[in-house]
Design a protein around this motif. Sequence first.
Motif, PDB file in Angstrom:
ATOM      1  N   TYR A 258       0.743  -1.048  -0.117  1.00 39.96           N
ATOM      2  CA  TYR A 258       0.352  -0.275  -0.072  1.00 39.96           C
ATOM      3  C   TYR A 258       1.062   1.072  -0.034  1.00 39.96           C
ATOM      4  CZ  TYR A 258      -3.748  -2.934   0.923  1.00 39.96           C
ATOM      5  OH  TYR A 258      -4.497  -4.088   2.058  1.00 39.96           O
ATOM      6  N   LYS A 259       0.282   2.244  -0.658  1.00 36.16           N
ATOM      7  CA  LYS A 259       1.312   3.738  -0.651  1.00 36.16           C
ATOM      8  C   LYS A 259       0.475   4.380  -0.510  1.00 36.16           C
ATOM      9  CE  LYS A 259       3.442   7.164  -3.969  1.00 36.16           C
ATOM     10  NZ  LYS A 259       4.066   7.039  -4.873  1.00 36.16           N
ATOM     11  N   LYS A 260       0.481   5.306   0.709  1.00 38.56           N
ATOM     12  CA  LYS A 260      -0.486   5.977   1.938  1.00 38.56           C
ATOM     13  C   LYS A 260      -1.667   6.161   1.557  1.00 38.56           C
ATOM     14  CE  LYS A 260       1.007   9.715  -1.632  1.00 38.56           C
ATOM     15  NZ  LYS A 260       1.427  11.060  -1.680  1.00 38.56           N
ATOM     16  N   ASN A 261      -1.858   4.791   2.184  1.00 36.62           N
ATOM     17  CA  ASN A 261      -3.064   4.318   2.648  1.00 36.62           C
ATOM     18  C   ASN A 261      -4.226   3.128   1.711  1.00 36.62           C
ATOM     19  OD1 ASN A 261      -3.083   4.272   5.203  1.00 36.62           O
ATOM     20  ND2 ASN A 261      -4.252   6.066   4.968  1.00 36.62           N
ATOM     21  N   ARG A 262      -3.518   3.726   0.147  1.00 35.18           N
ATOM     22  CA  ARG A 262      -4.160   3.053  -1.362  1.00 35.18           C
ATOM     23  C   ARG A 262      -3.298   1.859  -1.738  1.00 35.18           C
ATOM     24  NH1 ARG A 262      -2.468   4.608  -6.537  1.00 35.18           N
ATOM     25  NH2 ARG A 262      -0.675   5.906  -5.515  1.00 35.18           N
ATOM     26  N   ARG A 263      -4.419   0.482  -2.191  1.00 33.97           N
ATOM     27  CA  ARG A 263      -3.381  -1.145  -1.799  1.00 33.97           C
ATOM     28  C   ARG A 263      -3.158  -0.618  -3.463  1.00 33.97           C
ATOM     29  NH1 ARG A 263      -5.157  -5.525  -4.740  1.00 33.97           N
ATOM     30  NH2 ARG A 263      -5.080  -7.366  -3.089  1.00 33.97           N
ATOM     31  N   LEU A 264      -1.865  -0.644  -3.531  1.00 29.23           N
ATOM     32  CA  LEU A 264      -1.132  -1.242  -4.685  1.00 29.23           C
ATOM     33  C   LEU A 264      -1.237  -2.005  -5.593  1.00 29.23           C
ATOM     34  CD1 LEU A 264       2.163   0.686  -4.083  1.00 29.23           C
ATOM     35  CD2 LEU A 264       0.011   2.266  -5.117  1.00 29.23           C
ATOM     36  N   GLY A 265      -1.195  -3.175  -4.902  1.00 26.22           N
ATOM     37  CA  GLY A 265      -1.185  -5.077  -5.198  1.00 26.22           C
ATOM     38  C   GLY A 265      -0.324  -5.599  -4.488  1.00 26.22           C
ATOM     39  N   VAL A 266      -1.236  -6.501  -4.775  1.00 24.00           N
ATOM     40  CA  VAL A 266       0.037  -7.772  -4.810  1.00 24.00           C
ATOM     41  C   VAL A 266       1.911  -8.122  -5.077  1.00 24.00           C
ATOM     42  CG1 VAL A 266       0.360 -11.052  -4.266  1.00 24.00           C
ATOM     43  CG2 VAL A 266      -2.018  -8.960  -3.994  1.00 24.00           C
ATOM     44  N   MET A 267       1.998  -7.439  -4.537  1.00 24.57           N
ATOM     45  CA  MET A 267       3.797  -7.723  -4.730  1.00 24.57           C
ATOM     46  C   MET A 267       4.753  -9.089  -5.379  1.00 24.57           C
ATOM     47  SD  MET A 267       7.186  -5.073  -3.410  1.00 24.57           S
ATOM     48  CE  MET A 267       7.409  -6.534  -2.719  1.00 24.57           C
ATOM     49  N   GLN A 268       3.978  -9.573  -4.031  1.00 23.85           N
ATOM     50  CA  GLN A 268       4.980 -11.014  -4.543  1.00 23.85           C
ATOM     51  C   GLN A 268       4.213 -12.174  -3.297  1.00 23.85           C
ATOM     52  OE1 GLN A 268       6.878 -13.039  -5.423  1.00 23.85           O
ATOM     53  NE2 GLN A 268       8.914 -12.743  -4.566  1.00 23.85           N
ATOM     54  N   VAL A 269       4.034 -13.683  -4.626  1.00 20.00           N
ATOM     55  CA  VAL A 269       3.385 -14.452  -4.107  1.00 20.00           C
ATOM     56  C   VAL A 269       4.107 -15.839  -3.677  1.00 20.00           C
ATOM     57  CG1 VAL A 269       1.647 -14.217  -5.703  1.00 20.00           C
ATOM     58  CG2 VAL A 269       3.376 -15.071  -6.595  1.00 20.00           C
ATOM     59  N   GLY A 270       3.999 -16.981  -3.092  1.00 16.51           N
ATOM     60  CA  GLY A 270       4.526 -18.281  -2.793  1.00 16.51           C
ATOM     61  C   GLY A 270       5.656 -18.024  -1.613  1.00 16.51           C
ATOM     62  N   LEU A 271       5.220 -17.232  -0.306  1.00 17.21           N
ATOM     63  CA  LEU A 271       6.156 -17.444  -0.051  1.00 17.21           C
ATOM     64  C   LEU A 271       5.271 -18.483   1.705  1.00 17.21           C
ATOM     65  CD1 LEU A 271       5.632 -13.436  -0.461  1.00 17.21           C
ATOM     66  CD2 LEU A 271       7.092 -13.663   1.796  1.00 17.21           C
ATOM     67  N   SER A 272       6.326 -18.580   2.103  1.00 17.86           N
ATOM     68  CA  SER A 272       6.034 -19.975   2.999  1.00 17.86           C
ATOM     69  C   SER A 272       6.987 -19.933   4.644  1.00 17.86           C
ATOM     70  CB  SER A 272       6.159 -20.949   2.260  1.00 17.86           C
ATOM     71  OG  SER A 272       5.651 -22.348   2.924  1.00 17.86           O
ATOM     72  N   GLY A 273       6.554 -20.379   5.348  1.00 12.79           N
ATOM     73  CA  GLY A 273       6.984 -19.974   6.632  1.00 12.79           C
ATOM     74  C   GLY A 273       6.619 -19.073   7.223  1.00 12.79           C
ATOM     75  N   SER A 274       7.874 -18.292   8.288  1.00 12.12           N
ATOM     76  CA  SER A 274       8.785 -17.112   9.344  1.00 12.12           C
ATOM     77  C   SER A 274       8.886 -16.579   9.142  1.00 12.12           C
ATOM     78  CB  SER A 274       8.324 -17.843  10.850  1.00 12.12           C
ATOM     79  OG  SER A 274       9.772 -18.459  10.681  1.00 12.12           O
ATOM     80  N   TYR A 275       8.279 -14.780   8.972  1.00  7.36           N
ATOM     81  CA  TYR A 275       9.158 -14.543   8.345  1.00  7.36           C
ATOM     82  C   TYR A 275       9.306 -13.066   9.215  1.00  7.36           C
ATOM     83  CZ  TYR A 275       8.942 -15.582   3.830  1.00  7.36           C
ATOM     84  OH  TYR A 275       8.981 -16.698   2.812  1.00  7.36           O
ATOM     85  N   CYS A 276      10.876 -12.145   9.110  1.00  4.85           N
ATOM     86  CA  CYS A 276      10.893 -10.593  10.630  1.00  4.85           C
ATOM     87  C   CYS A 276      10.347  -9.498   9.298  1.00  4.85           C
ATOM     88  CB  CYS A 276      11.815 -11.153  10.578  1.00  4.85           C
ATOM     89  SG  CYS A 276      11.886 -12.087  12.138  1.00  4.85           S
ATOM     90  N   TRP A 277      10.315  -8.143   9.258  1.00  2.00           N
ATOM     91  CA  TRP A 277      10.441  -7.324   8.587  1.00  2.00           C
ATOM     92  C   TRP A 277      11.501  -6.870   8.491  1.00  2.00           C
ATOM     93  CZ3 TRP A 277       5.550  -6.628   5.868  1.00  2.00           C
ATOM     94  CH2 TRP A 277       4.516  -6.851   6.407  1.00  2.00           C
ATOM     95  N   HIS A 278      11.747  -6.501   8.138  1.00  2.00           N
ATOM     96  CA  HIS A 278      13.008  -5.480   7.965  1.00  2.00           C
ATOM     97  C   HIS A 278      13.158  -3.927   6.589  1.00  2.00           C
ATOM     98  CE1 HIS A 278      14.830  -6.462   3.076  1.00  2.00           C
ATOM     99  NE2 HIS A 278      14.019  -7.349   3.104  1.00  2.00           N
ATOM    100  N   ALA A 279      14.500  -3.549   6.672  1.00  2.00           N
ATOM    101  CA  ALA A 279      14.566  -1.955   5.908  1.00  2.00           C
ATOM    102  C   ALA A 279      16.133  -1.780   5.633  1.00  2.00           C
ATOM    103  CB  ALA A 279      13.441  -0.696   7.257  1.00  2.00           C
ATOM    104  N   THR A 280      16.778  -1.676   4.535  1.00  2.00           N
ATOM    105  CA  THR A 280      17.654  -1.332   4.085  1.00  2.00           C
ATOM    106  C   THR A 280      17.689  -0.233   3.567  1.00  2.00           C
ATOM    107  OG1 THR A 280      18.398  -3.314   2.590  1.00  2.00           O
ATOM    108  CG2 THR A 280      19.726  -1.857   2.623  1.00  2.00           C
ATOM    109  N   CYS A 281      18.758   0.794   4.739  1.00  4.45           N
ATOM    110  CA  CYS A 281      19.413   2.045   3.841  1.00  4.45           C
ATOM    111  C   CYS A 281      20.192   1.935   2.874  1.00  4.45           C
ATOM    112  CB  CYS A 281      19.129   2.880   4.966  1.00  4.45           C
ATOM    113  SG  CYS A 281      17.264   3.332   6.455  1.00  4.45           S
TER     114      CYS A 281
END
Length: 303
Positions: A258-281
């Motif tokens: 989402y961008k500024k509360n507007r849904r852009l769409g599904v970016m990726q499929v096929g995720l499975s298992g556990s995940y954490c959020w991350h950011a790179t600068c």
Amino acid sequence: MADNDRAKRLKSSQDGDLSRLDSDLITQVAFFVGTSRELLDLALTCKSFGWKQSGSALNWSLAEEVARQTVCSAQHDIEGVRITLPQYVRGRTTWLSILHESEDPLKFDTLLGCGMEHENSRNAVRVTGVLAGSSGTAIASNYVMETGIHYAEFRVSRCSSVGVVRPMPNLDPARFSNESFSFFRQKYYDEFLAARTDGCGDGNVHVCRYYTNSGGMDWTNWDEDDEENVSWEGMEDCDYGDTIGMLLNVDDGTLTVYKKNRRLGVMQVGLSGSYCWHATCWCTNNAWGGSTVTIRRGEPPGA
């Protein structure tokens, strides 16, 4: 009537009469005090709660004991998320501080790469201009999403990316403290794979991120088959200060942007298992000083 009895017993302990100090009193204090801030205020204004209890079995103050039992009772669990909190009090870590962490557990607690630092709080990170072209990555590694639907909002700048990554509790941040860091550096793929937790799942999407400059998507399975700056339906770039929302549906294996509360769409499929959020600068030049990202929990627009 029961509430009046609780109030009288709480008032008697505030006045210094701890003769009625029993296990039931802990529950009563927790009933009247809702947050770590309220409990801290009580400890600061009433010595019976803030001072270590002499002659009692407690090794700390009554306020600390209330905080300890509240944390251990897991009252702040989030469905589908495994939250890792400190298990012991040591140094400057108190049970009050652990309780405070449990109330807002989504934070960047692991920093990887040179020049990466927290800005104002652990919810915000930036990479400083130590070296033009350098990059650093922050992970919310104590907030592991295992099942269900999860939404986070990122306030981003140019030259940054946000997304999901496998939990890697065995990865040593000091290993990368003097260099630019990226999950897409092939010489570290074996280390990343070895640092994963058990139960990550059988899926081959180990990292997936949205790149703010182009709106493109990168993902890798930490093998030879990386896909970087992939176009996807709905992709848009960002300006400084834009808010990017990400909705991870672990059960369906999708990552929606989402961008500024507007849904852009599904970016990726096929995720499975556990995940954490991350950011790179990234730091584009020494004069500019680098990019920043802030994270917080939220509700999906329209939810």
